[in-house]
Design a protein around this motif. Sequence first.
Motif, PDB file in Angstrom:
ATOM      1  N   ILE A  66      -8.476   0.383  -4.103  1.00  0.00           N
ATOM      2  CA  ILE A  66      -7.055   0.479  -4.423  1.00  0.00           C
ATOM      3  C   ILE A  66      -6.246   0.458  -3.135  1.00  0.00           C
ATOM      4  O   ILE A  66      -6.779   0.652  -2.038  1.00  0.00           O
ATOM      5  CB  ILE A  66      -6.742   1.752  -5.243  1.00  0.00           C
ATOM      6  N   SER A  67      -4.929   0.244  -3.281  1.00  0.00           N
ATOM      7  CA  SER A  67      -4.078   0.008  -2.123  1.00  0.00           C
ATOM      8  C   SER A  67      -3.448   1.320  -1.636  1.00  0.00           C
ATOM      9  O   SER A  67      -2.300   1.638  -1.954  1.00  0.00           O
ATOM     10  CB  SER A  67      -2.991  -1.003  -2.483  1.00  0.00           C
ATOM     11  N   ILE A  68      -4.230   2.103  -0.865  1.00  0.00           N
ATOM     12  CA  ILE A  68      -3.745   3.360  -0.291  1.00  0.00           C
ATOM     13  C   ILE A  68      -4.166   3.420   1.173  1.00  0.00           C
ATOM     14  O   ILE A  68      -5.322   3.144   1.498  1.00  0.00           O
ATOM     15  CB  ILE A  68      -4.312   4.586  -1.047  1.00  0.00           C
ATOM     16  N   GLU A  69      -3.220   3.760   2.051  1.00  0.00           N
ATOM     17  CA  GLU A  69      -3.510   3.955   3.477  1.00  0.00           C
ATOM     18  C   GLU A  69      -3.393   5.446   3.801  1.00  0.00           C
ATOM     19  O   GLU A  69      -2.422   6.100   3.400  1.00  0.00           O
ATOM     20  CB  GLU A  69      -2.528   3.160   4.335  1.00  0.00           C
ATOM     21  N   CYS A  70      -4.369   5.995   4.514  1.00  0.00           N
ATOM     22  CA  CYS A  70      -4.428   7.437   4.775  1.00  0.00           C
ATOM     23  C   CYS A  70      -4.214   7.743   6.260  1.00  0.00           C
ATOM     24  O   CYS A  70      -4.671   7.018   7.132  1.00  0.00           O
ATOM     25  CB  CYS A  70      -5.783   8.005   4.335  1.00  0.00           C
ATOM     26  N   ASP A  71      -3.501   8.858   6.514  1.00  0.00           N
ATOM     27  CA  ASP A  71      -3.353   9.389   7.869  1.00  0.00           C
ATOM     28  C   ASP A  71      -3.600  10.903   7.797  1.00  0.00           C
ATOM     29  O   ASP A  71      -3.689  11.478   6.705  1.00  0.00           O
ATOM     30  CB  ASP A  71      -1.957   9.084   8.414  1.00  0.00           C
ATOM     31  N   GLN A  83     -13.411   7.648   0.750  1.00  0.00           N
ATOM     32  CA  GLN A  83     -14.621   7.050   0.185  1.00  0.00           C
ATOM     33  C   GLN A  83     -14.354   6.545  -1.234  1.00  0.00           C
ATOM     34  O   GLN A  83     -14.775   5.445  -1.606  1.00  0.00           O
ATOM     35  CB  GLN A  83     -15.759   8.070   0.175  1.00  0.00           C
ATOM     36  N   LEU A  84     -13.641   7.337  -2.032  1.00  0.00           N
ATOM     37  CA  LEU A  84     -13.299   6.906  -3.393  1.00  0.00           C
ATOM     38  C   LEU A  84     -12.387   5.683  -3.367  1.00  0.00           C
ATOM     39  O   LEU A  84     -12.524   4.769  -4.183  1.00  0.00           O
ATOM     40  CB  LEU A  84     -12.611   8.052  -4.147  1.00  0.00           C
ATOM     41  N   ILE A  85     -11.458   5.656  -2.409  1.00  0.00           N
ATOM     42  CA  ILE A  85     -10.542   4.515  -2.282  1.00  0.00           C
ATOM     43  C   ILE A  85     -11.320   3.234  -1.976  1.00  0.00           C
ATOM     44  O   ILE A  85     -11.079   2.177  -2.556  1.00  0.00           O
ATOM     45  CB  ILE A  85      -9.492   4.790  -1.191  1.00  0.00           C
ATOM     46  N   ASP A 127     -11.829  14.404  -7.802  1.00  0.00           N
ATOM     47  CA  ASP A 127     -11.549  13.409  -8.842  1.00  0.00           C
ATOM     48  C   ASP A 127     -10.135  13.551  -9.378  1.00  0.00           C
ATOM     49  O   ASP A 127      -9.419  12.556  -9.579  1.00  0.00           O
ATOM     50  CB  ASP A 127     -12.560  13.534  -9.987  1.00  0.00           C
ATOM     51  N   ASN A 128      -9.708  14.791  -9.615  1.00  0.00           N
ATOM     52  CA  ASN A 128      -8.334  15.004 -10.090  1.00  0.00           C
ATOM     53  C   ASN A 128      -7.314  14.587  -9.032  1.00  0.00           C
ATOM     54  O   ASN A 128      -6.276  13.992  -9.338  1.00  0.00           O
ATOM     55  CB  ASN A 128      -8.118  16.470 -10.468  1.00  0.00           C
ATOM     56  N   LEU A 129      -7.594  14.920  -7.771  1.00  0.00           N
ATOM     57  CA  LEU A 129      -6.695  14.526  -6.685  1.00  0.00           C
ATOM     58  C   LEU A 129      -6.602  13.013  -6.587  1.00  0.00           C
ATOM     59  O   LEU A 129      -5.516  12.443  -6.416  1.00  0.00           O
ATOM     60  CB  LEU A 129      -7.187  15.118  -5.365  1.00  0.00           C
ATOM     61  N   TYR A 130      -7.750  12.342  -6.696  1.00  0.00           N
ATOM     62  CA  TYR A 130      -7.754  10.875  -6.629  1.00  0.00           C
ATOM     63  C   TYR A 130      -6.915  10.278  -7.759  1.00  0.00           C
ATOM     64  O   TYR A 130      -6.148   9.341  -7.555  1.00  0.00           O
ATOM     65  CB  TYR A 130      -9.188  10.343  -6.700  1.00  0.00           C
ATOM     66  N   CYS A 131      -7.064  10.815  -8.983  1.00  0.00           N
ATOM     67  CA  CYS A 131      -6.289  10.295 -10.119  1.00  0.00           C
ATOM     68  C   CYS A 131      -4.790  10.451  -9.874  1.00  0.00           C
ATOM     69  O   CYS A 131      -3.992   9.544 -10.167  1.00  0.00           O
ATOM     70  CB  CYS A 131      -6.688  11.020 -11.399  1.00  0.00           C
ATOM     71  N   PRO A 161       0.824  -1.210   0.000  1.00  0.00           N
ATOM     72  CA  PRO A 161       0.000   0.000   0.000  1.00  0.00           C
ATOM     73  C   PRO A 161       0.856   1.256   0.000  1.00  0.00           C
ATOM     74  O   PRO A 161       1.971   1.293   0.524  1.00  0.00           O
ATOM     75  CB  PRO A 161      -0.801  -0.123   1.293  1.00  0.00           C
ATOM     76  N   CYS A 162       0.317   2.306  -0.603  1.00  0.00           N
ATOM     77  CA  CYS A 162       0.963   3.623  -0.596  1.00  0.00           C
ATOM     78  C   CYS A 162       0.446   4.380   0.621  1.00  0.00           C
ATOM     79  O   CYS A 162      -0.761   4.517   0.810  1.00  0.00           O
ATOM     80  CB  CYS A 162       0.631   4.368  -1.886  1.00  0.00           C
ATOM     81  N   ARG A 163       1.360   4.898   1.476  1.00  0.00           N
ATOM     82  CA  ARG A 163       0.965   5.603   2.699  1.00  0.00           C
ATOM     83  C   ARG A 163       0.895   7.110   2.421  1.00  0.00           C
ATOM     84  O   ARG A 163       1.884   7.710   1.972  1.00  0.00           O
ATOM     85  CB  ARG A 163       1.950   5.304   3.823  1.00  0.00           C
ATOM     86  N   VAL A 164      -0.257   7.708   2.684  1.00  0.00           N
ATOM     87  CA  VAL A 164      -0.505   9.124   2.352  1.00  0.00           C
ATOM     88  C   VAL A 164      -0.827   9.890   3.627  1.00  0.00           C
ATOM     89  O   VAL A 164      -1.644   9.462   4.435  1.00  0.00           O
ATOM     90  CB  VAL A 164      -1.680   9.248   1.352  1.00  0.00           C
TER      91      VAL A 164
END
Length: 526
Positions: free
Chosen positions: A28-33, A21-23, A113-117, A4-7
């Motif tokens: 997709i493999s993203i972890e948020c903090d 919510q989009l993730i 949407d642009n940020l998510y892309c 996963p990509c850590r953000v």
Amino acid sequence: MLDPCRVLFSTPMVVKNGIEQLISEKNISIECDYKAVESSFSEVIGQTLFDIAVISVNEESYEALLNQITSVRGCNKPLFERFILIFEQGLEVDYSAAWTLGMCGHVAAGNLDNLYCCLENYADLIAAQKKTNRDLKEASDIALLSMSAGSELGDVLRFMQKTFECESFESLAAIAAQILEKMGFETYGLLKTENNWIYFGAEKEEIVWHRLVLHFRQAERFIDLPNKTVVNFSHISILARNMPEPSTEAYGNKKELLFKLAEGVNARAIAIGHELLNWESDQARNVFMSLVSHELRTPMNAILGFSHYLNKKDKGDVLTERDLEALSQLDEKSDDLLKLITSLLEISEIQSEQKVMPKRSILRDVFFQSILNAEKESLENGLGFEVIWRQEEIVVDTDVRRIKHIVEQLLSNAIKFTCEGHVQLEIGVEGKNLELNVTDTGVGISELHQKQLFTPFSQLNTNVANHHSGLGIGLAIACQFCKDLQGTIQVTSEVGKGSRFHLELPLILIHYEDQVYVSDDESELF
């Protein structure tokens, strides 16, 4: 699976929540903090490291933000590698310094949407880079191991490769004995097959060592004895002699090599067992396909023949005795075909893993029609039929469709394989369990065939199959239904004297939505 990509989000919380919510929707493999916008990055340095940061910025805070990022990236372990800026509409600044510091994109505020892309594309790059680094490390480790090709470790590695060429337990045991001898061990081992154990090692006093190794299987994974070490896994046990002195480095190295060797043999033995089971399953299905084509064709040919014969009759013709016989045969063969198709649908239904549906019912009502049909069929075959109720009224809370099918299948088999004598159904309650016994005076079942009795697509033997139609799936269905109802089914039989099927089921089916099945691979050892 990619790492996963850590953000790290340093934005209004609504931005982080929207991205999460989009993730979740796109999986997709993203972890948020999260870090509050007003706090400094220096306050979170030393905590979790991130692959990328998402930072909200305006014209007033832009220069101060660049100074913070410069400070963060000057640390031994930077808080984040790259960053994305979220700016307000109309922000006019020079982004060259930001690109130099590691900015990988900038997005207008409110455009999730642009940020998510941007995050998705960068997450894929980060994950691919991590995988490449991991692969390079593994390749480096393999290269280091290959440098010891002339050592004992090299022998173990070459042995691991050879095990994949083994297609039988015997060949695997032979290779294990060879490598152990080459490593300087005097060993005695047992390898578990489908039905027994294969002994390998020194042939002298084989019986004694065979018993001794079996005895040590009752103990722990590792057993240290004077000058000896025993290693136990689910499918292999090895007793190694001539071990170095305990508490020495040589002893530790030998013990580790022995463990790796035994672990490799054990894994391959399990795989060979699965391969043999798959092969047997394929063979059974081939037999099944041949059998089903014959069983479907037989009644269908009769139906087509009688239909063709009766179709030649003109309207108003009087039906002769032969015509009536043809109609009777047509009805009988149609019923046979319907039963056959029903059996196929039932086994398909089992494989679809439908949940059981408990219902409180009086057992006499559930079995009423099934008993009448079995009694009628018994009388037509010249057999006696008896039903024994130990209690007058038995109430169950279980899946009545499944329990009804089990009894119908057992009675049908008993009648089918009984040429003379009688069939008996006994029903009663013992404690909290329902007990059912179906007894017949039929052909009986040998011990060998009893082991295969509840396997799908199996029949007693070729001679019996030639005289009795069926796909050999009825008892497999009954056995699966019995498991669904948390019960057990057993058979005792003697060839030429008859059989007795004993069924035990709980009167009340509990926790039927959370049934758990546990593998017994290690059950003999621990």
